[in-house]
Design an enzyme around this catalytic site. Structure first.
Site, PDB file in Angstrom:
ATOM      1  N   CYS A 164       1.648   0.294  -9.653  1.00 22.71           N
ATOM      2  CA  CYS A 164       1.503  -0.581  -8.400  1.00 22.71           C
ATOM      3  C   CYS A 164      -0.063  -0.948  -8.331  1.00 22.71           C
ATOM      4  CB  CYS A 164       1.505   0.360  -7.206  1.00 22.71           C
ATOM      5  SG  CYS A 164       1.348  -0.567  -5.729  1.00 22.71           S
ATOM      6  N   GLY A 175       0.854  -1.081  -0.012  1.00 25.78           N
ATOM      7  CA  GLY A 175      -0.004  -0.044  -0.014  1.00 25.78           C
ATOM      8  C   GLY A 175       0.979   1.206  -0.104  1.00 25.78           C
TER       9      GLY A 175
END
Ligand code: FAD
Ligand code: FAD
Ligand code: FMN
Ligand code: FMN
Ligand code: FES
Ligand code: FES
Lengths: 255, 296, 296, 255
Positions: B128, B76
Site C-alpha cells: 500500500c 489509509g
C-alpha cells in the site's frame, strides 16, 4: 468507469435554519433525483456525505469536525462537491414525507418539486425545526416537538400513527435511525412497508461504491450506491437496520 | 477472442477458486456480507480488506477520486482489526483470502493467527503506497519482504505476497518472497499518484497523495507480471486495471495464473459475471496453455 | 480557470524560454526542421531527441502503440549521434535544449561537448526505461546520477536532469542531481509498461516492453513533481501526460516551474498554441505565485 | 488522443504479382482514402509502412528483413495492421496516375474506385510489372519498361512527356524518389505542379506523427501524418526531396 470527481463550488449564501443547522447554497446547480446526496469536501478537513437539500444546497447539522468547519463557511468560500450520488427516492402519486431533524433535507427536494402532499416533521424543540416556511408547496406540514414547544408534543411517529396511510402512494422517510426504526414499525402495522422508502446513513469513505465501508448486513448492499434509499420491506429483512452500524474502522457500534 | 475452459475448480498458489477472477483487496471487502455478495455475483474468490494489528480509522477524506477513467485512493488502511474475524467466520470454506498487514514480521504473524481457521489463505499487503510504516514501506525492501513472508509462511497456510510497482525492481521483491516460502505473488498494488484541484489549490485526497488504479495502470501491471514471470517460479496473480475478458487473457499471456479485479467494480458489482460470460466457453482452451505464452 | 501572465521571457533552470511549454525529448525532435516547426507553432522551448555517443538505429518495430488513450513506446534511442550538430546549428540562439545520453560520465561529457555552441542547455536522459546500459539503468542509481550530472555541469552550461519514476525514491535521484550541480530536474520520463496482443500472443512493441506516456501517467507525474519539490531546491520541469492548460496549472501547483509536453502532440502540433491560448491572459497571475502553492 | 493500435488480421490470399512483389489480402476491410497507408506489424520481426493496395490488401516488394518475412506469408497467418494513416491523395475530376514499380500499389486504390482516366506504369522489365489486368477499370493503361521487354522502351517519364496534361485535373504519382523527381520536373515544365500529388516514402518508426523520424526539410512536415502525399509546388521548395532522406538513426543518406 465514469468520472466521480469533486467539482469546486463557491458558497453564495448561508441560511441559519436553527442554532445547529445551516443551509449552504452554492453557485452550481446539480441535476438530482430527490434524495440523492453528495460527498462534500471541506478542504484541509475531511469529506463527508450530505443530502442535497435543493439542487444547489446542502443543509448541515453541526456534529463534529467536518460539520463544524462547514458551519463556519461564508459566502465566497469554496467547497468540493462530488455527486449526485446514490439512487434517491422514487416518489410516485401522492407523497407523505416523514422527517426527523436535519433528515428533512433530502425530503425537501421532493417538497420543492411540489410533489409532497403531507410533510411530517419532528424536532427536539421549536428552535430546532429546520426549513420553517421553506419546504416548498406541500399540501400540509405537521410538526411535532419532543418538548412540546411547537406543534404536537411528542414524536413524529405519533403524527404518523394518526395519519391514514391509505391516502398516500409513497411514504418517504429520513431521520435518525432509531426514529426510522419507529416509522418502520408503524408502517408495518399499517401494511405500508412496501411503499415506504427510507434514506439511510452509514459511514461513507468513498461514496461511489468501491470501498465497502457502507455495506449493510446481510445483503452486502452499499448504502452509497445501491442506496441510500431502501424500501421498508427490504429493511425488515436486515439484521442491521435499527440495531447497529459500523464506524470508520469497520467495527460495529450498537445504537 | 480466445476463451477458456473452466474446470470444476481452479487451484492457484495453494488456494482453490471457483474461477480465475478474484476480488482485489480493499474493494468491497470491509464486511463479510459484502464479500459474500461479491462471491454470489460470480467472483471465483475474494480478498478481504487489509486487516492490521490495531483498529485503524484511515485517512481523512477525500479518500477516493474517480477521474479521467482512473481511480486514485488514499484510504489509509481503515480496518476493524481482530473484530474482522467475526465478519468472515460465516464464510468459512469459501474462497476467502485474508489480506493482512503489519509493521514487522511479528505483527504479520499475529494478525495471521486470527484467521487460521476462517481464511483459505493469506495475502500480505506489503505494497500500500500511502500508509506510514506499513505496506510499501516494507515492500520496497526485499529483506523485509523476506522476513514478513517467512513469518506467515511458517503457518503452513498458502501465502500470497502482494507487491508494489513503486520500486526499482519488482523482480527482486518477488524473488525475496519466493525464497521465503510464498505460494504466489500478486502484482500490483496501486501506483503512487496525486491529483491537485486547481480551483481549490489542494491535493484532491485528504492524505495528499494516494494510489492510482483502474484502466490507466493496466499496462504497468502487465509489465510487472511479465517481469515476475521471468524472475520467479511460483504462480502470479495479475492485478491492476483489469476490466474485460480480453484484459484477463492479456494478463495470463504475460504470466498470470489468475487475476484480481478492483476498480472495475465501479462499472457494477456484476463485473465478475459479465467477464466470466465472455471469458469461458465449452470449447475454450485450458488456462495452462496460455499462461505466459507471450514469453515464447 | 486561473490564467498566467506571460512576461517577455521565462527563465527556468538557467534557460530562457518563450513561455512555460516545452516540447519533450524524443517527440518530433529528430531533425532541426521539425524542432523549428514546433517552436514556430508556439512552444516556449524544445528538447531534442536524445543524442548519444554512437549512432543508433533503435529497436525493431512496432515502436509505438496508441491505445486506450495512452501511448507506449520503445524507440530504443535511435539517433544520428554527432551528425545531429548540423541539425540544430541553424537554430542557434533559440531555446533548444539538447537531450543527451551516455553509458558513463565520460560519454555524457563527450556528447555534451559537441553541443556547447548550438544548444541553450542540456537535458540528461538518465531515465529511458527501455535501453540496455543507458537511461534508467543509470538513473536508478543516485551515485551514477551524481557522476553523470557532475560530468556535464562542469561545462558551466545549464544542466537539466530528467528522472525516471521507475525507482523506489525519485527524491533520492533528484537530490543526487542537485548536489552534482543540476540547474533543474525534469520529471518524468515514461513509466515501464507493456501491452500484449491477445490475438497475436506477442508483446505489442518490438522490444517487448516500453514506456507509458500520455494522460494515463499524469497523476504519477504530479506525484513525482510534488516529491521533488519537497526534497530539492532547484526548479522542477513537470512532464508526463500534460495536455491542457489546466494540467499545466496543476503541475505548477505541485511544484513545476515549467512543463514539457510529448504525447499530446498526437492531438496536433498546434497543441502548444492551443494551450497558450487558454493558459495566458493579460490579467493572469504570475507563475511564481502558483508554483508549489498546493504544498501550503 | 485517439487509438492507433495494431489490429490483428488474418491473411486470406497471397497473389504473386511479380517474382519480387506479392499482394497479401486479409480478412478485414479498412475504410481508406486512396493513398493512405498502414504500419504492418510482422510479429517477431518488425513493423514497416505499406500503402493499402485495396481496402483489404497490401502489396509488398521484397527488399530486406521485414519484407522478406512478409513475402513468406501464407493464407491463415496473422499480421497487425495499424491504420489507415496519413492524408492520402485528393483526386478530383479526371485523374492521371503515374507509378513506378510497387508505387502502383496506393494508386491502384484510386483506379479500383474507377476514377483513373489514364494509368502510366513503369517497371524494369515485363516480369516486374505489378497488377497486370488488376488495376480496376482505368480508361487506359500505358506501360513502360526500362529494358523494353513490354510496352514503351524507356522510362515512365517519357510516357508522361507525351501526355497532354491539360486533359487531367489531378495527377497522382508514386514510385522511387528519383523517378518522382523526374516526374516533378516534367510537370513543372508543363506548369502542372500544383495539381500533381506525390506520395513520398521516408523512414517511419511510429507512423502516427509522434516520433519525428519522417520529417521533411525544411518545413518539418511529417510524411506519416502531414503526408505521405504532398503537392508538387510544395516539394519544389523542399531542399530534401530528390536529394536525400534519413535512415533509422536519423542520419542523412543522399540518393
Ligand atoms: C447519505 C448521507 C446523507 C447525509 N446527509 C446529511 C445532511 O443532509 N445533513 C447533515 O447534517 N448530515 C448528513 N449526514 C450525516 C453527516 O454525514 C455526518 O453528520 C457528518 O459526516 C459528520 O462529520 P463530522 O466530521 O462533523 O463528525 P465526526 O466528529 O467525524 O463524526 C461524528 C459522527 O458523524 C458520522 N460521520 C462522520 N463521518 C462520516 C462519514 N464519512 N460518513 C457518514 N457518517 C459520518 C458518524 O456517525 C460519526 O460518529 C448524511 C450522512 C449520509 C450517510
Ligand atoms: C508511406 C510508405 C508507403 C510504403 N508503401 C509500400 C508498399 O506499398 N509496398 C512496398 O513494398 N513498400 C512500401 N514502402 C516501403 C517499405 O516500407 C520498405 O520497403 C520496407 O520498410 C523495407 O523493410 P525491410 O525490413 O524489408 O527492409 P530493411 O532491410 O529494413 O531496409 C531496406 C530499406 O527499406 C526502407 N525501410 C526499412 N524500414 C523502413 C521503415 N520503417 N520505414 C520506411 N522505410 C523503411 C529503407 O529505405 C531501408 O534502407 C512504403 C514506405 C512508406 C514510407
Ligand atoms: C478504494 C481502494 C482500496 C484499496 N484497499 C486496498 C487494501 O486494503 N489492501 C491492498 O492490498 N490493496 C488495496 N487496494 C489496491 C487494490 O487491491 C488493487 O491492487 C489496485 O486497486 C489495482 O487493481 P484495480 O486497478 O483492479 O483496482 C485498494 C484499491 C482501491 C481502489
Ligand atoms: C515516441 C517517444 C519518444 C521518446 N523519446 C525520448 C527520448 O529520446 N529521450 C527522453 O528523455 N524521453 C523520451 N520520451 C519521453 C518523453 O520525453 C516524456 O518524458 C514522456 O513521453 C512523458 O511525457 P508525455 O506524457 O507528455 O508524452 C519519448 C516519448 C515518446 C512517446
Ligand atoms: S462509501 Fe465506499 S462503498 Fe459506500
Ligand atoms: S514516423 Fe514517427 S513522426 Fe512520422
Amino acid at each position: 468507469m465514469s468520472d466521480q470527481r469533486s467539482i469546486p463550488v463557491t458558497v453564495t449564501s448561508v441560511f441559519e435554519e436553527t442554532p445547529n443547522i445551516r443551509t449552504i447554497e452554492f453557485d452550481r446547480k446539480f441535476i438530482i433525483n430527490p434524495g440523492q446526496f453528495c460527498m462534500v469536501w471541506v478542504p484541509g478537513v475531511d469529506e463527508v456525505p450530505m443530502g442535497f437539500s435543493s439542487e444547489n444546497s446542502i443543509t448541515v447539522q453541526k456534529i463534529g469536525e467536518a460539520t463544524e468547519a462547514l458551519f463556519s463557511y461564508k459566502e465566497g468560500q469554496r467547497l468540493g462537491i462530488k455527486g449526485p450520488l446514490g439512487n434517491g427516492f422514487s416518489p410516485k402519486g401522492k407523497v407523505l414525507a416523514v422527517a426527523g431533524g436535519v433528515g428533512a433535507a433530502p425530503l425537501r427536494t421532493i417538497a420543492l418539486s411540489g410533489r409532497v402532499e403531507t410533510f411530517l416533521l419532528g424536532a427536539q424543540k421549536e428552535s430546532e425545526i429546520p426549513f420553517r416556511d421553506r419546504l416548498g408547496n406541500c399540501g400540509e406540514v405537521k410538526i411535532s416537538t419532543d418538548d412540546g414547544s411547537y406543534g404536537h408534543h411528542g414524536f413524529v411517529t405519533d403524527l404518523l400513527r394518526e395519519t391514514d396511510l391509505d391516502e398516500y402512494d409513497t411514504i418517504c422517510v429520513c431521520g435518525p435511525e432509531m426514529m426510522m426504526k419507529g416509522v418502520l414499525s408503524v408502517v408495518r402495522e399499517k401494511c405500508a412497508e412496501e411503499r415506504t422508502q427510507f434514506s439511510l446513513a452509514r459511514y461513507m469513505k468513498c461514496g461511489v461504491g468501491i470501498c465497502g465501508s457502507c455495506c449493510m448486513d446481510s445483503t452486502g448492499l452499499r448504502v452509497c450506491r445501491d442506496g441510500p434509499v431502501f424500501r421498508g420491506d427490504e429493511l425488515l429483512k436486515s439484521p442491521e437496520f435499527g440495531k447497529y452500524s459500523r464506524d470508520a474502522s469497520g467495527r460495529k457500534n450498537f445504537f | 477472442m480466445i476463451t477458456l475452459n473452466l474446470k470444476d475448480s481452479v487451484s492457484v498458489g495453494g488456494i482453490d477458486l471457483k474461477n480465475h477472477l478474484i476480488l482485489a483487496a480493499g474493494v468491497l471487502g470491509t464486511t463479510g456480507a459484502s464479500l459474500n455478495r461479491v462471491l454470489e455475483s460470480g467472483a471465483g474468490g475474494v480478498v478481504t480488506k487489509s486487516i492490521g494489528p490495531y483498529p485503524k480509522e484511515g485517512h481523512k477524506g477525500p479518500c477516493v477520486q474517480v477521474l479521467d477513467g482512473a481511480v486514485i485512493n488514499a484510504m489509509g488502511l481503515p480496518n476493524p482489526s481482530r473484530d474482522f474475524t467475526e465478519e468472515i467466520a460465516p464464510l468459512k470454506g469459501k474462497p476467502v483470502i485474508a489480506s493482512i498487514f503489519g509493521a514487522n514480521p511479528e505483527e504479520f504473524a499475529e494478525v495471521a493467527s486470527w484467521f487460521m481457521d476462517s481464511a483459505a489463505g493469506f495475502e500480505l499487503n506489503v505494497s500500500c503506497p500511502h500508509a506510514e510504516g506499513y505496506g510499501a514501506q516494507i515492500g520496497s525492501d526485499p529483506d523485509l519482504v523476506y522476513e514478513c513472508t517467512r513469518a506467515v509462511s511458517k503457518t503452513g497456510k498458502p501465502v500470497w505476497v502482494k507487491l508494489t510497482p513503486n520500486v526499482t525492481s519488482i523482480a527482486d521483491c518477488g524473488a525475496a518472497a519466493e525464497r521465503a516460502g510464498a505460494s504466489a505473488l500478486v502484482a500490483i498494488n496501486t501506483v503512487r499518484a496525486m491529483r491537485i484541484s486547481t480551483d481549490l489549490r489542494k491535493p484532491m485526497l485528504g492524505n495528499g497523495s494516494g494510489g492510482l488504479s483502474g484502466d490507466a495502470i493496466f499496462p504497468i501491471a502487465v509489465k510487472c507480471v511479465w517481469d515476475l514471470y521471468e524472475a520467479c517460479d511460483i504462480p502470479i496473480v495479475g492485478c491492476g486495471g483489469v476490466s474485460s475478458a480480453d484484459n484477463v487473457i492479456e494478463m495470463m499471456m504475460a504470466g498470470a495464473s489468475a487475476v484480481e479485479i478492483g476498480s472495475a467494480v465501479l462499472n457494477g458489482v456484476d463485473i465478475f459475471e459479465k467477464i466470466s460470460g465472455e471469458l469461458y466457453s465449452g470449447d475454450g482452451v485450458s488456462a495452462e496453455e496460455i499462461v505466459g505464452c507471450a514469453h515464447e
